[in-house]
Design a protein around this motif. Structure first.
Motif, PDB file in Angstrom:
ATOM      1  N   ASP A   1     -10.206  -2.975   7.698  1.00 32.07           N
ATOM      2  CA  ASP A   1      -9.275  -3.808   6.944  1.00 32.07           C
ATOM      3  C   ASP A   1      -9.133  -5.205   7.549  1.00 32.07           C
ATOM      4  O   ASP A   1      -8.814  -6.166   6.846  1.00 32.07           O
ATOM      5  N   CYS A   2      -9.350  -5.300   8.877  1.00 31.45           N
ATOM      6  CA  CYS A   2      -9.248  -6.589   9.554  1.00 31.45           C
ATOM      7  C   CYS A   2     -10.580  -7.333   9.579  1.00 31.45           C
ATOM      8  O   CYS A   2     -10.667  -8.439  10.130  1.00 31.45           O
ATOM      9  N   GLY A   3     -11.618  -6.724   9.022  1.00 31.42           N
ATOM     10  CA  GLY A   3     -12.919  -7.364   9.002  1.00 31.42           C
ATOM     11  C   GLY A   3     -13.741  -7.128  10.247  1.00 31.42           C
ATOM     12  O   GLY A   3     -14.721  -7.840  10.497  1.00 31.42           O
ATOM     13  N   PHE A   4     -13.359  -6.113  11.066  1.00 26.98           N
ATOM     14  CA  PHE A   4     -14.070  -5.820  12.302  1.00 26.98           C
ATOM     15  C   PHE A   4     -14.869  -4.537  12.155  1.00 26.98           C
ATOM     16  O   PHE A   4     -14.636  -3.731  11.246  1.00 26.98           O
ATOM     17  N   GLU A   5     -15.768  -4.323  13.113  1.00 27.37           N
ATOM     18  CA  GLU A   5     -16.492  -3.055  13.206  1.00 27.37           C
ATOM     19  C   GLU A   5     -16.106  -2.386  14.524  1.00 27.37           C
ATOM     20  O   GLU A   5     -16.293  -2.963  15.598  1.00 27.37           O
ATOM     21  N   LEU A   6     -15.531  -1.191  14.457  1.00 32.37           N
ATOM     22  CA  LEU A   6     -15.156  -0.453  15.655  1.00 32.37           C
ATOM     23  C   LEU A   6     -16.412   0.087  16.323  1.00 32.37           C
ATOM     24  O   LEU A   6     -17.161   0.864  15.732  1.00 32.37           O
ATOM     25  N   LEU A   7     -16.643  -0.322  17.582  1.00 40.99           N
ATOM     26  CA  LEU A   7     -17.838   0.105  18.308  1.00 40.99           C
ATOM     27  C   LEU A   7     -17.585   1.322  19.187  1.00 40.99           C
ATOM     28  O   LEU A   7     -18.495   2.111  19.424  1.00 40.99           O
ATOM     29  N   GLY A   8     -16.364   1.470  19.678  1.00 41.47           N
ATOM     30  CA  GLY A   8     -16.069   2.622  20.529  1.00 41.47           C
ATOM     31  C   GLY A   8     -14.954   2.314  21.508  1.00 41.47           C
ATOM     32  O   GLY A   8     -14.335   1.248  21.481  1.00 41.47           O
ATOM     33  N   ARG A   9     -14.707   3.262  22.372  1.00 42.02           N
ATOM     34  CA  ARG A   9     -13.641   3.135  23.342  1.00 42.02           C
ATOM     35  C   ARG A   9     -14.072   2.263  24.515  1.00 42.02           C
ATOM     36  O   ARG A   9     -15.248   2.137  24.811  1.00 42.02           O
ATOM     37  N   ASN A  10     -13.068   1.680  25.183  1.00 45.57           N
ATOM     38  CA  ASN A  10     -13.307   1.011  26.450  1.00 45.57           C
ATOM     39  C   ASN A  10     -13.138   2.059  27.546  1.00 45.57           C
ATOM     40  O   ASN A  10     -12.076   2.648  27.699  1.00 45.57           O
ATOM     41  N   GLU A  11     -14.173   2.309  28.308  1.00 45.41           N
ATOM     42  CA  GLU A  11     -14.156   3.394  29.276  1.00 45.41           C
ATOM     43  C   GLU A  11     -13.172   3.152  30.409  1.00 45.41           C
ATOM     44  O   GLU A  11     -12.691   4.105  31.028  1.00 45.41           O
ATOM     45  N   ASP A  12     -12.874   1.906  30.726  1.00 45.02           N
ATOM     46  CA  ASP A  12     -11.980   1.603  31.845  1.00 45.02           C
ATOM     47  C   ASP A  12     -10.505   1.687  31.450  1.00 45.02           C
ATOM     48  O   ASP A  12      -9.669   2.043  32.282  1.00 45.02           O
ATOM     49  N   LYS A  13     -10.194   1.343  30.205  1.00 52.72           N
ATOM     50  CA  LYS A  13      -8.810   1.353  29.741  1.00 52.72           C
ATOM     51  C   LYS A  13      -8.753   2.153  28.441  1.00 52.72           C
ATOM     52  O   LYS A  13      -9.260   1.699  27.415  1.00 52.72           O
ATOM     53  N   TYR A  14      -8.120   3.316  28.503  1.00 50.68           N
ATOM     54  CA  TYR A  14      -8.219   4.245  27.372  1.00 50.68           C
ATOM     55  C   TYR A  14      -7.523   3.750  26.118  1.00 50.68           C
ATOM     56  O   TYR A  14      -7.841   4.191  25.012  1.00 50.68           O
ATOM     57  N   LEU A  15      -6.563   2.819  26.237  1.00 50.51           N
ATOM     58  CA  LEU A  15      -5.887   2.310  25.043  1.00 50.51           C
ATOM     59  C   LEU A  15      -6.692   1.226  24.332  1.00 50.51           C
ATOM     60  O   LEU A  15      -6.352   0.829  23.229  1.00 50.51           O
ATOM     61  N   TYR A  16      -7.757   0.759  24.979  1.00 45.80           N
ATOM     62  CA  TYR A  16      -8.524  -0.357  24.435  1.00 45.80           C
ATOM     63  C   TYR A  16      -9.775   0.134  23.723  1.00 45.80           C
ATOM     64  O   TYR A  16     -10.347   1.163  24.061  1.00 45.80           O
ATOM     65  N   ARG A  17     -10.190  -0.657  22.727  1.00 45.45           N
ATOM     66  CA  ARG A  17     -11.412  -0.374  21.986  1.00 45.45           C
ATOM     67  C   ARG A  17     -12.256  -1.656  21.955  1.00 45.45           C
ATOM     68  O   ARG A  17     -11.750  -2.757  22.169  1.00 45.45           O
ATOM     69  N   GLN A  18     -13.502  -1.490  21.637  1.00 44.71           N
ATOM     70  CA  GLN A  18     -14.384  -2.639  21.462  1.00 44.71           C
ATOM     71  C   GLN A  18     -14.727  -2.796  19.990  1.00 44.71           C
ATOM     72  O   GLN A  18     -15.025  -1.808  19.309  1.00 44.71           O
ATOM     73  N   TYR A  19     -14.674  -4.038  19.519  1.00 46.62           N
ATOM     74  CA  TYR A  19     -14.901  -4.340  18.112  1.00 46.62           C
ATOM     75  C   TYR A  19     -15.938  -5.458  17.988  1.00 46.62           C
ATOM     76  O   TYR A  19     -15.968  -6.381  18.805  1.00 46.62           O
ATOM     77  N   ARG A  20     -16.750  -5.376  16.957  1.00 48.29           N
ATOM     78  CA  ARG A  20     -17.646  -6.485  16.627  1.00 48.29           C
ATOM     79  C   ARG A  20     -16.981  -7.315  15.542  1.00 48.29           C
ATOM     80  O   ARG A  20     -16.638  -6.819  14.473  1.00 48.29           O
ATOM     81  N   MET A  21     -16.793  -8.592  15.812  1.00 50.51           N
ATOM     82  CA  MET A  21     -16.137  -9.482  14.871  1.00 50.51           C
ATOM     83  C   MET A  21     -17.136  -9.982  13.829  1.00 50.51           C
ATOM     84  O   MET A  21     -18.356  -9.855  14.016  1.00 50.51           O
TER      85      MET A  21
END
Length: 327
Positions: free
Chosen positions: A97-117
């Protein structure tokens, strides 16, 4: 222990258990499941699919999506387990909905994710912040976060246009400032807004507005339902003056007609004041009263009727008032 029943979907594992080898969760624990656990799971929207690893862990199957989530029996009995599959689906939908692509979790910080803009750069953000952006976007029409990489490139290009080089973030930690190096070698923290508008000077080479090159400008304004107007003034950067400093109303169309270079700001100011005085004396009928323009531009004077252009002699190097007989 034996191999567990084959999960219908990939097994979602809580972050506190992700350090455990996956092989453990592929091993079935043969102890029976107490009947009361089944009832508790049903009340909380799950079915107990299997026991795995040891006597403390269960695979819960979500009634809503059918996904499988690893969970401790203690959590099932005392709290409200979260379906990992539903959570992942929500995060993917929020990113989409925000125009991003969810790539996966951030292994170091569990609340964070990586997105492709949309620009292709990778952004690391908390999943919760993306969800808040999604809700805010539906209300306000926002499309996404500003890409830090693209923003930095834009700031660097803006600095180069003014003879500066972007070095990095503000050493004092203010997000509204950046550290720049001037062509003279001086390092200086400058507000981003000031770099955009050009309203600053170098503290190293001491080039203030009065000594720096300047210009006399002539601007034209088309004001909806009110007609056309002319403004004459001086500025080191007339384009910045037009775009950022006049605070024009949305319905005003503006353009820069003339830019006459002047050696210094002091001389530009002197020339401009003399020109305004001459116009006020020779053509007072072309001067617009402040009450007629203060609602669409943030200045106190220097606004004229379009006919003033016929009274001016403008070249690439100077602007003067025509003689009365030739006006």
């Amino acid at each position: 222990m034996t191999a567990p029943k084959k999960p219908r979907k990939p097994l979602h594992i809580p972050h506190r258990s992700r350090h455990v080898p996956m092989s453990k969760w592929k091993t079935r624990y043969n102890g029976p499941v107490p009947e009361q656990w089944h009832a508790i799971a049903e009340e909380k929207g799950f079915r107990i699919h299997d026991r795995v690893g040891d006597r403390y862990h269960l695979i819960l199957e979500c009634h809503r999506c059918g996904g499988h989530t690893l969970q401790k029996a203690f959590v099932l009995r005392t709290a409200n387990p979260i379906c990992g599959a539903c959570q992942s689906a929500r995060e993917e939908k929020a990113a989409e909905d925000c125009g991003f692509e969810l790539l996966g979790r951030n292994e170091d910080k569990y609340l964070y994710r990586q997105y492709r803009m949309p620009c292709g750069h990778i952004l690391t953000r908390q999943a919760g912040s993306i969800e808040r952006l999604r809700r805010k976007g539906k209300a306000e029409g926002l499309s996404g976060f500003r890409c830090p990489t693209c923003h930095s490139q834009q700031l660097a290009a803006m600095a180069r246009e003014r003879g500066w080089a972007l070095i990095g973030p503000d050493p004092e930690g203010n997000s509204n400032y950046r550290l720049y190096r001037h062509g003279c070698g001086n390092l200086q923290r400058i507000a981003i807004a000031n770099m955009m508008t050009g309203r600053f000077g170098c503290s190293g080479c001491g080039e203030c507005w009065s000594a720096a090159p300047s210009a006399i400008y002539v601007m034209a304004f088309d004001v909806e339902d009110e007609g056309n107007f002319i403004k004459i003034g001086y500025s080191r950067d007339p384009v910045s003056r037009l775009r950022h400093q006049l605070d024009l109303a949305p319905y005003v169309k503006a353009r820069l007609l003339h830019r006459i270079p002047i050696a210094t700001g002091h001389l530009a100011q002197k020339t401009e004041k003399a020109l305004h005085a001459a116009i006020a004396k020779a053509h007072p009928d072309h001067v617009v009263a402040p009450a007629d323009f203060r609602h669409w531009i943030n200045v106190r004077s220097e606004i004229y009727r379009p006919a003033i252009l016929d009274c001016l002699a403008i070249t690439k190097t100077e602007i003067t008032l025509k003689a009365a007989g030739r006006a």
